[in-house]
Design a protein around this motif. Structure first.
Motif, PDB file in Angstrom:
ATOM      1  N   LEU A 343       0.811  -1.208   0.092  1.00  0.00           N
ATOM      2  CA  LEU A 343      -0.091   0.049  -0.067  1.00  0.00           C
ATOM      3  C   LEU A 343       0.779   1.327   0.065  1.00  0.00           C
ATOM      4  CD1 LEU A 343      -2.727  -1.319   2.484  1.00  0.00           C
ATOM      5  CD2 LEU A 343      -3.049  -1.049   0.032  1.00  0.00           C
ATOM      6  N   VAL A 344       2.307   1.187   0.449  1.00  0.00           N
ATOM      7  CA  VAL A 344       2.963   2.171   0.551  1.00  0.00           C
ATOM      8  C   VAL A 344       4.146   2.475  -0.419  1.00  0.00           C
ATOM      9  CG1 VAL A 344       2.464   2.764   2.995  1.00  0.00           C
ATOM     10  CG2 VAL A 344       4.405   1.382   2.432  1.00  0.00           C
ATOM     11  N   GLY A 345       4.308   1.257  -1.173  1.00  0.00           N
ATOM     12  CA  GLY A 345       5.359   1.170  -2.318  1.00  0.00           C
ATOM     13  C   GLY A 345       5.692  -0.419  -2.589  1.00  0.00           C
ATOM     14  N   PRO A 346       6.256  -0.300  -3.814  1.00  0.00           N
ATOM     15  CA  PRO A 346       6.696  -1.629  -4.306  1.00  0.00           C
ATOM     16  C   PRO A 346       7.475  -2.485  -3.665  1.00  0.00           C
ATOM     17  CG  PRO A 346       7.696  -0.069  -5.532  1.00  0.00           C
ATOM     18  CD  PRO A 346       7.078   0.652  -4.643  1.00  0.00           C
ATOM     19  N   TYR A 347       8.354  -1.605  -2.511  1.00  0.00           N
ATOM     20  CA  TYR A 347       9.783  -2.364  -2.253  1.00  0.00           C
ATOM     21  C   TYR A 347       9.183  -2.963  -0.585  1.00  0.00           C
ATOM     22  CZ  TYR A 347      11.906   0.004  -5.922  1.00  0.00           C
ATOM     23  OH  TYR A 347      12.143   0.552  -7.327  1.00  0.00           O
ATOM     24  N   THR A 348       9.091  -4.131  -0.369  1.00  0.00           N
ATOM     25  CA  THR A 348       8.353  -4.304   1.041  1.00  0.00           C
ATOM     26  C   THR A 348       9.372  -5.186   1.909  1.00  0.00           C
ATOM     27  OG1 THR A 348       7.326  -6.374  -0.043  1.00  0.00           O
ATOM     28  CG2 THR A 348       5.985  -4.618  -0.142  1.00  0.00           C
ATOM     29  N   ALA A 349       9.991  -6.099   1.287  1.00  0.00           N
ATOM     30  CA  ALA A 349      11.002  -6.613   2.209  1.00  0.00           C
ATOM     31  C   ALA A 349      11.788  -7.527   1.268  1.00  0.00           C
ATOM     32  CB  ALA A 349      10.034  -7.867   3.084  1.00  0.00           C
ATOM     33  N   GLY A 350      12.917  -7.617   1.652  1.00  0.00           N
ATOM     34  CA  GLY A 350      14.011  -8.653   0.898  1.00  0.00           C
ATOM     35  C   GLY A 350      14.854  -7.843   0.007  1.00  0.00           C
ATOM     36  N   LEU A 351      15.426  -8.449  -1.119  1.00  0.00           N
ATOM     37  CA  LEU A 351      16.525  -8.153  -1.896  1.00  0.00           C
ATOM     38  C   LEU A 351      15.793  -7.602  -3.235  1.00  0.00           C
ATOM     39  CD1 LEU A 351      19.516  -7.799  -2.591  1.00  0.00           C
ATOM     40  CD2 LEU A 351      19.443  -9.940  -3.428  1.00  0.00           C
ATOM     41  N   TYR A 352      16.288  -6.301  -3.611  1.00  0.00           N
ATOM     42  CA  TYR A 352      15.743  -5.887  -4.866  1.00  0.00           C
ATOM     43  C   TYR A 352      17.019  -5.345  -5.727  1.00  0.00           C
ATOM     44  CZ  TYR A 352      11.278  -5.702  -2.545  1.00  0.00           C
ATOM     45  OH  TYR A 352      10.164  -6.161  -2.116  1.00  0.00           O
ATOM     46  N   ARG A 353      16.942  -5.623  -7.284  1.00  0.00           N
ATOM     47  CA  ARG A 353      18.045  -5.160  -8.211  1.00  0.00           C
ATOM     48  C   ARG A 353      17.317  -4.316  -9.190  1.00  0.00           C
ATOM     49  NH1 ARG A 353      23.040  -7.169  -7.143  1.00  0.00           N
ATOM     50  NH2 ARG A 353      23.419  -8.880  -5.761  1.00  0.00           N
ATOM     51  N   LYS A 354      18.487  -3.430  -9.527  1.00  0.00           N
ATOM     52  CA  LYS A 354      18.233  -2.474 -10.569  1.00  0.00           C
ATOM     53  C   LYS A 354      19.379  -2.144 -11.193  1.00  0.00           C
ATOM     54  CE  LYS A 354      14.839   0.538 -10.006  1.00  0.00           C
ATOM     55  NZ  LYS A 354      14.151   1.870  -9.394  1.00  0.00           N
ATOM     56  N   GLY A 355      19.643  -2.602 -12.480  1.00  0.00           N
ATOM     57  CA  GLY A 355      21.040  -2.752 -13.030  1.00  0.00           C
ATOM     58  C   GLY A 355      22.236  -3.329 -11.993  1.00  0.00           C
ATOM     59  N   GLY A 356      22.965  -2.533 -11.871  1.00  0.00           N
ATOM     60  CA  GLY A 356      24.283  -3.368 -10.913  1.00  0.00           C
ATOM     61  C   GLY A 356      23.950  -3.003  -9.816  1.00  0.00           C
ATOM     62  N   ASP A 357      22.863  -2.415  -9.159  1.00  0.00           N
ATOM     63  CA  ASP A 357      22.783  -1.784  -7.641  1.00  0.00           C
ATOM     64  C   ASP A 357      21.781  -2.677  -7.198  1.00  0.00           C
ATOM     65  OD1 ASP A 357      24.288   0.358  -8.513  1.00  0.00           O
ATOM     66  OD2 ASP A 357      22.654   1.605  -9.059  1.00  0.00           O
ATOM     67  N   ALA A 358      22.078  -2.611  -5.900  1.00  0.00           N
ATOM     68  CA  ALA A 358      20.891  -3.506  -4.942  1.00  0.00           C
ATOM     69  C   ALA A 358      20.269  -2.725  -3.707  1.00  0.00           C
ATOM     70  CB  ALA A 358      21.753  -4.739  -4.336  1.00  0.00           C
ATOM     71  N   LEU A 359      19.147  -3.290  -3.403  1.00  0.00           N
ATOM     72  CA  LEU A 359      18.556  -2.651  -2.075  1.00  0.00           C
ATOM     73  C   LEU A 359      17.927  -3.781  -1.661  1.00  0.00           C
ATOM     74  CD1 LEU A 359      16.690  -0.488  -0.870  1.00  0.00           C
ATOM     75  CD2 LEU A 359      14.809  -1.104  -2.244  1.00  0.00           C
ATOM     76  N   TYR A 360      18.303  -3.638  -0.048  1.00  0.00           N
ATOM     77  CA  TYR A 360      17.801  -4.717   0.819  1.00  0.00           C
ATOM     78  C   TYR A 360      16.799  -4.052   1.748  1.00  0.00           C
ATOM     79  CZ  TYR A 360      17.017  -8.852   3.505  1.00  0.00           C
ATOM     80  OH  TYR A 360      16.519  -9.880   4.233  1.00  0.00           O
ATOM     81  N   VAL A 361      15.534  -4.537   1.799  1.00  0.00           N
ATOM     82  CA  VAL A 361      14.757  -3.974   2.760  1.00  0.00           C
ATOM     83  C   VAL A 361      14.406  -4.984   3.969  1.00  0.00           C
ATOM     84  CG1 VAL A 361      12.202  -2.974   3.171  1.00  0.00           C
ATOM     85  CG2 VAL A 361      13.522  -2.909   1.102  1.00  0.00           C
ATOM     86  N   ASN A 362      14.868  -4.671   5.077  1.00  0.00           N
ATOM     87  CA  ASN A 362      14.842  -5.470   6.591  1.00  0.00           C
ATOM     88  C   ASN A 362      13.512  -5.277   7.084  1.00  0.00           C
ATOM     89  OD1 ASN A 362      15.113  -5.596   9.530  1.00  0.00           O
ATOM     90  ND2 ASN A 362      17.179  -6.205   8.940  1.00  0.00           N
ATOM     91  N   ARG A 363      12.874  -6.379   7.457  1.00  0.00           N
ATOM     92  CA  ARG A 363      11.461  -6.254   8.163  1.00  0.00           C
ATOM     93  C   ARG A 363      11.431  -5.938   9.667  1.00  0.00           C
ATOM     94  NH1 ARG A 363      11.902 -11.771   6.372  1.00  0.00           N
ATOM     95  NH2 ARG A 363      12.035 -12.656   8.395  1.00  0.00           N
TER      96      ARG A 363
END
Length: 388
Positions: A343-363
């Motif tokens: 409801l507040v965004g597409p990145y909810t938990a876990g690992l996401y990648r975009k190009g060579g960059d990474a995002l990790y969302v901790n619960r």
């Protein structure tokens, strides 16, 4: 503005809930519905008014009473969902008969029974969710590979914790247990990605005490989250730094390992622009250009950004890896496999990648609003960075 939206949402929920209760309760008992709802929500309304005027810190007992009104919202949502499901089941089986006439007694009895049964299951779910919320966190181990990682950083072991929310629902003994679990993983670097406290600055002392002298040879670093800006964040900053943390609010620091540097960049939370939910500014919010000002070009960068929705800003710092929290993984996910944080965004938990960059969302570790987690267990993340 956020509080006003919350109150309007609560009022709308209770208008529908009042209609439902009038239909569920026996005749005679339903005349007390409106008075009971007003009594349940009076402490919540008073607490909201105290928060808007900055007086909440002087009325700690009122927050405890107001929490009952927040819990009641969960019951309200469950009752409305179960009533709607029961009505759909009846209509599927019997069709819609004489919608303009009096209600079928058999239909009303069926809806009462199924709603009561569903509420019992919901109560069991809340008990399970409370157990999930305060059980030992899941320790997530993650190896992340980056071809441009400097050789000296290969194998660096980082612990990320987030959203502790120390306060009425998270006591010192719980935080001390979290420290023991993190320490058992023997990280070289400890990073905290915001929401240290639930709402009051003095609650930060619990974290400072629990993690004092934590054996992270490369240091302990933190950023503040939106809850840390509900009041003046400066006491939180001072308390954590006295406990050995370095705060990264639109600034950077270098960590040297085996001859190579890791730049830790912190973005300030947007809440800094309007603390107290009023026009009181404690900072400019996230400014990537300020956060990396003076940082040596070519330094490998890791960004701490409380909100994963700010990943685009974190990438502007040149960060190859961004660590976030904020979402709690949805905290209460009523539909299996679907996070309410969507409801507040597409990145909810876990690992996401975009190009060579990474995002990790901790619960996150703590809870907010209600002491319940469903489908989103608390988490400690252990990241190992690899070259290649």
């Amino acid at each position: 503005m956020l509080f006003i939206i919350f109150i309007l949402f609560v009022l709308l929920l209770q208008v529908f809930h009042r209609r439902l209760l009038h239909r569920l309760l026996p005749e005679g008992a339903d005349r007390w519905v409106t008075s009971a709802l007003l009594l349940i929500h009076l402490p919540l309304a008073l607490y909201v008014a105290a928060r808007l005027t900055g007086l909440a810190g002087f009325l700690p007992w009122l927050r405890f009473l107001a929490r009952g009104g927040v819990y009641f919202q969960l019951l309200t949502v469950m009752n409305l969902l179960l009533w709607g499901l029961s009505a759909l089941l009846w209509r599927t089986r019997h069709g819609r008969r004489d919608p303009g006439g009096p209600e079928d007694p058999a239909r009303r009895r069926f809806l009462r029974q199924t709603t009561a049964l569903g509420t019992a299951f919901a109560a069991a779910g809340v008990l399970y969710g409370r157990r999930e919320a305060f059980s030992d966190p899941e320790v997530v181990h993650l190896d992340l590979r980056f071809p441009d990682l400097p050789p000296g950083l290969d194998g660096i072991r980082i612990a990320q914790i987030s959203d502790l929310h120390t306060g009425p629902l998270v006591k010192p003994a719980v935080v001390a247990r979290w420290r023991a679990l993190v320490q058992a993983e023997r990280p070289e670097l400890l990073l905290v990605t915001g929401d240290i406290v639930d709402s009051l600055p003095e609650e930060a002392q619990t974290v400072a005490d629990a993690f004092r002298d934590f054996p992270a040879p490369l240091g302990r670093f933190a950023i503040l989250g939106n809850h840390d800006y509900f009041t003046d964040p400066r006491p939180i900053w001072a308390t954590l730094e006295a406990g050995g943390f370095r705060l990264l609010e639109n600034r950077w620091e270098l960590v040297r390992r085996n001859g190579d540097d890791l730049a830790l960049v912190g973005l300030q939370d947007p809440m800094a622009r309007h603390g107290h939910f009023r026009d009181i500014r404690f900072g400019p919010g996230p400014l990537p250009e300020l956060a990396v000002r003076g940082l040596p070009p070519g330094t490998w960068r890791l960004c701490l950004s409380h909100r994963p929705s700010d990943w685009n800003l974190a990438r502007k710092t040149g960060a190859r890896l961004t660590l976030s929290g904020h979402t709690h993984g949805g905290q209460v996910n009523l539909i299996p496999g679907v996070s309410s944080a969507l409801l507040v965004g597409p990145y909810t938990a876990g690992l996401y990648r975009k190009g060579g960059d990474a995002l990790y969302v901790n619960r996150g570790l703590g809870v907010v609003g209600i002491p319940v987690r469903l489908g989103a267990p608390p988490e400690i993340t252990i990241l190992t960075l690899r070259r290649g």
